[in-house]
Design a protein around this motif. Structure first.
Motif, PDB file in Angstrom:
ATOM      1  N   GLY A 137     -11.759  35.699 -13.480  1.00 57.73           N
ATOM      2  CA  GLY A 137     -12.495  34.472 -13.165  1.00 57.73           C
ATOM      3  C   GLY A 137     -12.047  33.802 -11.879  1.00 57.73           C
ATOM      4  O   GLY A 137     -12.418  32.654 -11.621  1.00 57.73           O
ATOM      5  N   SER A 138     -11.270  34.488 -11.051  1.00 57.09           N
ATOM      6  CA  SER A 138     -10.798  33.888  -9.805  1.00 57.09           C
ATOM      7  C   SER A 138     -11.436  34.517  -8.568  1.00 57.09           C
ATOM      8  O   SER A 138     -11.016  34.246  -7.445  1.00 57.09           O
ATOM      9  CB  SER A 138      -9.269  34.006  -9.709  1.00 57.09           C
ATOM     10  OG  SER A 138      -8.862  35.364  -9.752  1.00 57.09           O
ATOM     11  N   PHE A 139     -12.477  35.314  -8.775  1.00 58.21           N
ATOM     12  CA  PHE A 139     -13.161  35.953  -7.653  1.00 58.21           C
ATOM     13  C   PHE A 139     -13.786  34.894  -6.752  1.00 58.21           C
ATOM     14  O   PHE A 139     -14.386  33.930  -7.233  1.00 58.21           O
ATOM     15  CB  PHE A 139     -14.256  36.895  -8.169  1.00 58.21           C
ATOM     16  CG  PHE A 139     -15.032  37.585  -7.089  1.00 58.21           C
ATOM     17  CD1 PHE A 139     -14.506  38.700  -6.459  1.00 58.21           C
ATOM     18  CD2 PHE A 139     -16.268  37.107  -6.699  1.00 58.21           C
ATOM     19  CE1 PHE A 139     -15.218  39.349  -5.452  1.00 58.21           C
ATOM     20  CE2 PHE A 139     -16.992  37.749  -5.698  1.00 58.21           C
ATOM     21  CZ  PHE A 139     -16.464  38.866  -5.072  1.00 58.21           C
ATOM     22  N   GLY A 140     -13.623  35.068  -5.451  1.00 59.40           N
ATOM     23  CA  GLY A 140     -14.233  34.141  -4.492  1.00 59.40           C
ATOM     24  C   GLY A 140     -13.380  32.934  -4.179  1.00 59.40           C
ATOM     25  O   GLY A 140     -13.821  32.046  -3.458  1.00 59.40           O
ATOM     26  N   VAL A 141     -12.148  32.910  -4.681  1.00 58.01           N
ATOM     27  CA  VAL A 141     -11.225  31.816  -4.392  1.00 58.01           C
ATOM     28  C   VAL A 141     -10.108  32.358  -3.509  1.00 58.01           C
ATOM     29  O   VAL A 141      -9.505  33.384  -3.824  1.00 58.01           O
ATOM     30  CB  VAL A 141     -10.634  31.224  -5.699  1.00 58.01           C
ATOM     31  CG1 VAL A 141      -9.610  30.137  -5.388  1.00 58.01           C
ATOM     32  CG2 VAL A 141     -11.743  30.701  -6.593  1.00 58.01           C
ATOM     33  N   CYS A 142      -9.836  31.696  -2.402  1.00 55.50           N
ATOM     34  CA  CYS A 142      -8.810  32.134  -1.461  1.00 55.50           C
ATOM     35  C   CYS A 142      -7.446  32.133  -2.139  1.00 55.50           C
ATOM     36  O   CYS A 142      -7.047  31.133  -2.747  1.00 55.50           O
ATOM     37  CB  CYS A 142      -8.789  31.228  -0.231  1.00 55.50           C
ATOM     38  SG  CYS A 142      -7.519  31.672   0.978  1.00 55.50           S
ATOM     39  N   GLU A 143      -6.756  33.258  -2.053  1.00 55.49           N
ATOM     40  CA  GLU A 143      -5.431  33.375  -2.670  1.00 55.49           C
ATOM     41  C   GLU A 143      -4.370  32.571  -1.933  1.00 55.49           C
ATOM     42  O   GLU A 143      -3.301  32.335  -2.477  1.00 55.49           O
ATOM     43  CB  GLU A 143      -5.016  34.847  -2.746  1.00 55.49           C
ATOM     44  CG  GLU A 143      -5.820  35.638  -3.737  1.00 55.49           C
ATOM     45  CD  GLU A 143      -5.369  37.076  -3.865  1.00 55.49           C
ATOM     46  OE1 GLU A 143      -4.641  37.581  -2.979  1.00 55.49           O
ATOM     47  OE2 GLU A 143      -5.744  37.706  -4.873  1.00 55.49           O
ATOM     48  N   SER A 144      -4.670  32.135  -0.724  1.00 51.84           N
ATOM     49  CA  SER A 144      -3.686  31.383   0.048  1.00 51.84           C
ATOM     50  C   SER A 144      -3.861  29.871  -0.111  1.00 51.84           C
ATOM     51  O   SER A 144      -2.926  29.175  -0.480  1.00 51.84           O
ATOM     52  CB  SER A 144      -3.787  31.764   1.530  1.00 51.84           C
ATOM     53  OG  SER A 144      -2.842  31.063   2.299  1.00 51.84           O
ATOM     54  N   CYS A 145      -5.076  29.378   0.138  1.00 50.59           N
ATOM     55  CA  CYS A 145      -5.278  27.923   0.138  1.00 50.59           C
ATOM     56  C   CYS A 145      -6.023  27.410  -1.087  1.00 50.59           C
ATOM     57  O   CYS A 145      -6.064  26.199  -1.324  1.00 50.59           O
ATOM     58  CB  CYS A 145      -6.016  27.502   1.411  1.00 50.59           C
ATOM     59  SG  CYS A 145      -7.747  28.033   1.467  1.00 50.59           S
ATOM     60  N   ASP A 191      -5.417  51.791   0.954  1.00 49.58           N
ATOM     61  CA  ASP A 191      -5.337  50.332   1.038  1.00 49.58           C
ATOM     62  C   ASP A 191      -6.650  49.693   0.578  1.00 49.58           C
ATOM     63  O   ASP A 191      -6.646  48.720  -0.167  1.00 49.58           O
ATOM     64  CB  ASP A 191      -5.021  49.879   2.466  1.00 49.58           C
ATOM     65  CG  ASP A 191      -3.594  50.180   2.885  1.00 49.58           C
ATOM     66  OD1 ASP A 191      -2.744  50.477   2.013  1.00 49.58           O
ATOM     67  OD2 ASP A 191      -3.326  50.129   4.113  1.00 49.58           O
ATOM     68  N   LYS A 192      -7.764  50.267   1.033  1.00 51.60           N
ATOM     69  CA  LYS A 192      -9.074  49.739   0.645  1.00 51.60           C
ATOM     70  C   LYS A 192      -9.269  49.853  -0.858  1.00 51.60           C
ATOM     71  O   LYS A 192      -9.752  48.917  -1.499  1.00 51.60           O
ATOM     72  CB  LYS A 192     -10.186  50.483   1.390  1.00 51.60           C
ATOM     73  CG  LYS A 192     -11.567  49.957   1.073  1.00 51.60           C
ATOM     74  CD  LYS A 192     -12.637  50.643   1.881  1.00 51.60           C
ATOM     75  CE  LYS A 192     -13.999  50.070   1.530  1.00 51.60           C
ATOM     76  NZ  LYS A 192     -15.071  50.687   2.302  1.00 51.60           N
ATOM     77  N   LEU A 193      -8.888  50.979  -1.428  1.00 51.66           N
ATOM     78  CA  LEU A 193      -9.025  51.175  -2.870  1.00 51.66           C
ATOM     79  C   LEU A 193      -8.196  50.135  -3.627  1.00 51.66           C
ATOM     80  O   LEU A 193      -8.647  49.575  -4.625  1.00 51.66           O
ATOM     81  CB  LEU A 193      -8.616  52.588  -3.251  1.00 51.66           C
ATOM     82  CG  LEU A 193      -8.887  53.014  -4.681  1.00 51.66           C
ATOM     83  CD1 LEU A 193     -10.363  52.908  -5.017  1.00 51.66           C
ATOM     84  CD2 LEU A 193      -8.398  54.439  -4.898  1.00 51.66           C
ATOM     85  N   SER A 194      -7.012  49.856  -3.135  1.00 51.38           N
ATOM     86  CA  SER A 194      -6.159  48.842  -3.748  1.00 51.38           C
ATOM     87  C   SER A 194      -6.815  47.458  -3.678  1.00 51.38           C
ATOM     88  O   SER A 194      -6.790  46.687  -4.647  1.00 51.38           O
ATOM     89  CB  SER A 194      -4.797  48.836  -3.049  1.00 51.38           C
ATOM     90  OG  SER A 194      -3.995  47.806  -3.531  1.00 51.38           O
ATOM     91  N   GLN A 195      -7.427  47.143  -2.540  1.00 50.58           N
ATOM     92  CA  GLN A 195      -8.101  45.852  -2.382  1.00 50.58           C
ATOM     93  C   GLN A 195      -9.310  45.745  -3.314  1.00 50.58           C
ATOM     94  O   GLN A 195      -9.566  44.680  -3.889  1.00 50.58           O
ATOM     95  CB  GLN A 195      -8.538  45.663  -0.934  1.00 50.58           C
ATOM     96  CG  GLN A 195      -7.386  45.492   0.030  1.00 50.58           C
ATOM     97  CD  GLN A 195      -7.819  45.566   1.483  1.00 50.58           C
ATOM     98  OE1 GLN A 195      -9.006  45.624   1.799  1.00 50.58           O
ATOM     99  NE2 GLN A 195      -6.848  45.572   2.378  1.00 50.58           N
ATOM    100  N   ILE A 196     -10.030  46.837  -3.474  1.00 46.80           N
ATOM    101  CA  ILE A 196     -11.196  46.852  -4.367  1.00 46.80           C
ATOM    102  C   ILE A 196     -10.741  46.643  -5.812  1.00 46.80           C
ATOM    103  O   ILE A 196     -11.330  45.855  -6.553  1.00 46.80           O
ATOM    104  CB  ILE A 196     -11.984  48.166  -4.214  1.00 46.80           C
ATOM    105  CG1 ILE A 196     -12.664  48.215  -2.844  1.00 46.80           C
ATOM    106  CG2 ILE A 196     -12.993  48.333  -5.340  1.00 46.80           C
ATOM    107  CD1 ILE A 196     -13.235  49.578  -2.483  1.00 46.80           C
ATOM    108  N   THR A 197      -9.677  47.338  -6.204  1.00 46.99           N
ATOM    109  CA  THR A 197      -9.151  47.194  -7.557  1.00 46.99           C
ATOM    110  C   THR A 197      -8.710  45.753  -7.812  1.00 46.99           C
ATOM    111  O   THR A 197      -8.988  45.186  -8.877  1.00 46.99           O
ATOM    112  CB  THR A 197      -7.974  48.174  -7.777  1.00 46.99           C
ATOM    113  OG1 THR A 197      -8.460  49.510  -7.584  1.00 46.99           O
ATOM    114  CG2 THR A 197      -7.383  48.037  -9.163  1.00 46.99           C
ATOM    115  N   ALA A 198      -8.063  45.138  -6.828  1.00 48.29           N
ATOM    116  CA  ALA A 198      -7.627  43.745  -6.958  1.00 48.29           C
ATOM    117  C   ALA A 198      -8.835  42.813  -7.083  1.00 48.29           C
ATOM    118  O   ALA A 198      -8.812  41.863  -7.878  1.00 48.29           O
ATOM    119  CB  ALA A 198      -6.753  43.353  -5.768  1.00 48.29           C
ATOM    120  N   ALA A 199      -9.884  43.074  -6.323  1.00 49.26           N
ATOM    121  CA  ALA A 199     -11.084  42.233  -6.392  1.00 49.26           C
ATOM    122  C   ALA A 199     -11.747  42.348  -7.765  1.00 49.26           C
ATOM    123  O   ALA A 199     -12.199  41.348  -8.326  1.00 49.26           O
ATOM    124  CB  ALA A 199     -12.066  42.616  -5.288  1.00 49.26           C
TER     125      ALA A 199
END
Length: 122
Positions: A89-97, A74-82
């Motif tokens: 160019g969307s790093f640091g932007v909340c995916e929800s709000c 799960d952590k590896l998947s989250q790292i890959t997504a980050a």
């Protein structure tokens, strides 16, 4: 609009994520080896888990290793997504709000995809 992070700061986050990815991959390899050893030890013995006091320990160790391996995947998947968010160019932007994720949260957990408020509701 002014970019939120400088290119140099984004590269620092990228390097932090890469280091976490390498560490997680090494951990997963070690856990995989642990699981193989547990399975091999169990196959090579005549253990009756139901009546052997050590049997539950072997099952518990396997269960723990399996759980840690799942968490690592799960952590590896989250790292890959980050890393993908960095590239997009969307790093640091909340995916929800859509608000900015506080930099302190990203320093502590660079794979974070939600701001603190949204994460607390998830």
């Amino acid at each position: 609009m002014t970019p939120r992070f400088t290119d140099a700061r984004l590269e620092q986050f990228r390097e932090q994520l890469r280091a976490e990815r390498e560490s997680t991959v090494r951990l997963m390899a070690g856990l995989g080896e642990d699981i193989r050893r547990i399975v091999d030890a169990r196959q090579d013995s005549n253990v009756d888990d139901e009546h052997d006091p050590e049997g539950s320990t072997i099952a518990f160790e396997r269960s723990q290793s399996d759980a840690l391996l799942r968490q690592s995947r799960d952590k590896l998947s989250q790292i890959t997504a980050a890393l993908s968010r960095l590239d997009a160019g969307s790093f640091g932007v909340c995916e929800s709000c859509g608000r900015d994720i506080p930099e302190a949260r990203l320093v502590a957990r660079p794979s974070a995809s939600l701001c603190v408020d949204c994460a607390s509701r998830a």
